[in-house]
Enzyme design. Structure first.
Site, mmCIF file in Angstrom:
data_model
loop_
_atom_site.group_PDB
_atom_site.id
_atom_site.type_symbol
_atom_site.label_atom_id
_atom_site.label_comp_id
_atom_site.label_asym_id
_atom_site.label_seq_id
_atom_site.Cartn_x
_atom_site.Cartn_y
_atom_site.Cartn_z
ATOM 1 N N HIS A 65 2.964 9.844 -4.530
ATOM 2 C CA HIS A 65 2.798 8.852 -5.381
ATOM 3 C C HIS A 65 2.001 9.264 -6.360
ATOM 4 O O HIS A 65 0.869 9.373 -6.444
ATOM 5 C CB HIS A 65 3.723 7.761 -4.821
ATOM 6 C CG HIS A 65 4.802 7.791 -3.890
ATOM 7 N ND1 HIS A 65 5.502 7.110 -3.328
ATOM 8 C CD2 HIS A 65 5.764 8.889 -4.130
ATOM 9 C CE1 HIS A 65 6.613 7.211 -3.148
ATOM 10 N NE2 HIS A 65 6.997 8.543 -3.771
ATOM 11 N N GLU A 67 -0.113 5.977 -6.533
ATOM 12 C CA GLU A 67 -1.145 5.774 -5.951
ATOM 13 C C GLU A 67 -2.063 6.727 -4.966
ATOM 14 O O GLU A 67 -3.771 6.576 -4.506
ATOM 15 C CB GLU A 67 -0.803 4.430 -4.571
ATOM 16 C CG GLU A 67 0.601 3.350 -5.315
ATOM 17 C CD GLU A 67 1.930 3.661 -5.189
ATOM 18 O OE1 GLU A 67 2.802 2.407 -5.420
ATOM 19 O OE2 GLU A 67 2.317 4.485 -5.771
ATOM 20 N N CYS A 95 5.356 1.449 -2.172
ATOM 21 C CA CYS A 95 6.749 1.134 -1.288
ATOM 22 C C CYS A 95 5.827 1.723 0.334
ATOM 23 O O CYS A 95 4.584 1.544 0.278
ATOM 24 C CB CYS A 95 7.326 2.898 -1.384
ATOM 25 S SG CYS A 95 5.808 4.325 -0.662
ATOM 26 N N CYS A 98 2.747 3.911 0.622
ATOM 27 C CA CYS A 98 1.667 3.666 -0.009
ATOM 28 C C CYS A 98 1.180 2.350 0.326
ATOM 29 O O CYS A 98 -0.275 2.848 0.165
ATOM 30 C CB CYS A 98 2.089 3.673 -1.835
ATOM 31 S SG CYS A 98 2.539 5.342 -2.297
#
Length: 182
Positions: A65, A67, A95, A98
């Protein structure tokens, strides 16, 4: 003196919007390679420590992701896994994965654009970033440029659904044409 705090707040909001625009540019880079358009920027003061965008599909990595990309790049640069006094700007609410990484990294502020009503872990579905049992609670600011961030994601998914629909239609036409020629 009365207006000083408001002025600081306005300056901070301008900074937040400036970095969110950059995160949106990074999200466009993700979209250009077929990824869900989410971008992130990690800064300390006015210095960019790392930038990232979703790469889960292209890297075959569910943890890739935006992040996580920032955290992975910033660690070696800082020569530390703790990212104290930093701010992460991300176009979509983090999420749970993260959010957990942001807590472990000790990121000081998390600023996100669009809320994620399916997996958001900064207040929408759950709030890991402010969980009382954890040992770090970053300041969380949500909704910075929320509408353009949400529209960027919505447009991507609208386009993707239209492409899938067109592909199904083309396959059906090809199938119907093949069976009628027999």
């Amino acid at each position: 003196m009365h207006y000083w705090p408001c002025r600081l707040w306005n300056d901070l909001m301008q900074q937040d919007e400036k970095w969110m625009v950059r995160a949106m540019e990074l999200a466009s880079m993700a979209e250009a390679i077929g990824e869900v358009p989410v971008g992130a920027v990690l800064v300390r003061g006015d210095e960019v420590l790392a930038e990232g965008y979703n790469r889960s599909i292209i890297d075959h990595d569910p943890s890739a992701h935006a992040e996580m990309q920032c955290l992975r790049l910033a660690g070696p640069k800082l020569e530390n896994y703790r990212m104290l006094d930093t701010t992460l700007y991300v176009t979509l609410e983090p999420c749970p994965m993260c959010a957990g990484a942001l807590v472990h990294a000790r990121v000081g502020r998390v600023v996100f654009g669009a809320s994620d009503l399916k997996t958001g872990a900064a207040g929408s579905v759950m709030n890991l970033l402010d969980h009382p049992k954890l040992n770090h609670w970053p300041e969380v600011v949500g909704g910075v440029l929320a509408e353009p961030c949400a529209e960027q994601l919505s447009a991507f998914f609208r386009r993707r659904r239209a492409e899938k629909k067109a592909l199904k239609k083309a396959q059906k036409l090809a199938s119907d044409g093949a069976s009628s020629s027999l």
